[in-house]
Design a protein around this motif. Structure first.
Motif, mmCIF file in Angstrom:
data_model
loop_
_atom_site.group_PDB
_atom_site.id
_atom_site.type_symbol
_atom_site.label_atom_id
_atom_site.label_comp_id
_atom_site.label_asym_id
_atom_site.label_seq_id
_atom_site.Cartn_x
_atom_site.Cartn_y
_atom_site.Cartn_z
ATOM 1 N N PHE A 90 -5.037 0.921 -1.662
ATOM 2 C CA PHE A 90 -3.895 0.314 -2.587
ATOM 3 C C PHE A 90 -2.706 -0.251 -1.645
ATOM 4 C CE2 PHE A 90 -0.317 0.465 -5.795
ATOM 5 C CZ PHE A 90 -0.643 -0.858 -6.455
ATOM 6 N N THR A 92 -5.937 7.756 -4.951
ATOM 7 C CA THR A 92 -5.782 6.619 -4.070
ATOM 8 C C THR A 92 -5.955 7.199 -2.800
ATOM 9 O OG1 THR A 92 -4.112 5.475 -5.397
ATOM 10 C CG2 THR A 92 -3.980 4.942 -3.045
ATOM 11 N N LYS A 141 -2.358 4.547 0.564
ATOM 12 C CA LYS A 141 -1.602 3.507 -0.079
ATOM 13 C C LYS A 141 -0.618 3.064 1.147
ATOM 14 C CE LYS A 141 1.944 3.658 -3.716
ATOM 15 N NZ LYS A 141 2.273 4.152 -4.871
#
Length: 99
Positions: A79, A29, A32
């Motif tokens: 994300f 990721t 985030k």
């Protein structure tokens, strides 16, 4: 610069040569954002950024939300996990995310 009084991190490019390329590898990721309903992350703009070379996720935990023949991984290059409001991703390029 970090604007501590407002808890903001800003990166503004004024000329093409002001900011060198930044490379971060081996992350599944890349960005985030995880807020809460009481303390949401608000008013974020990701504009004209490049994302590439994220780590592989195909062997990570997946879930089948409907019991069908497909599955989802809770993650990704960018994300947003609950508690986010007014987030814009515009003009970004995503390459070789290997998910």
């Amino acid at each position: 610069p970090l604007l501590q009084e407002r808890r903001k991190l800003q990166l503004q490019q004024t000329k093409q040569s002001d900011i060198p390329d930044m490379v971060i590898t081996n992350l599944q990721t890349l960005i985030k954002m995880e807020g809460t309903m009481d303390h949401p992350i608000q008013n974020v703009r990701l504009i004209n950024l490049g994302f590439r070379d994220a780590a592989k996720t195909y062997m990570e935990q997946w879930s089948a939300p409907s019991g069908g023949d497909w599955a989802l991984h809770r993650g990704g290059a960018v994300f947003l996990d609950g508690g986010t409001e007014d987030v814009t991703v515009s003009g970004c390029i995503f390459r070789r995310l290997d998910g």
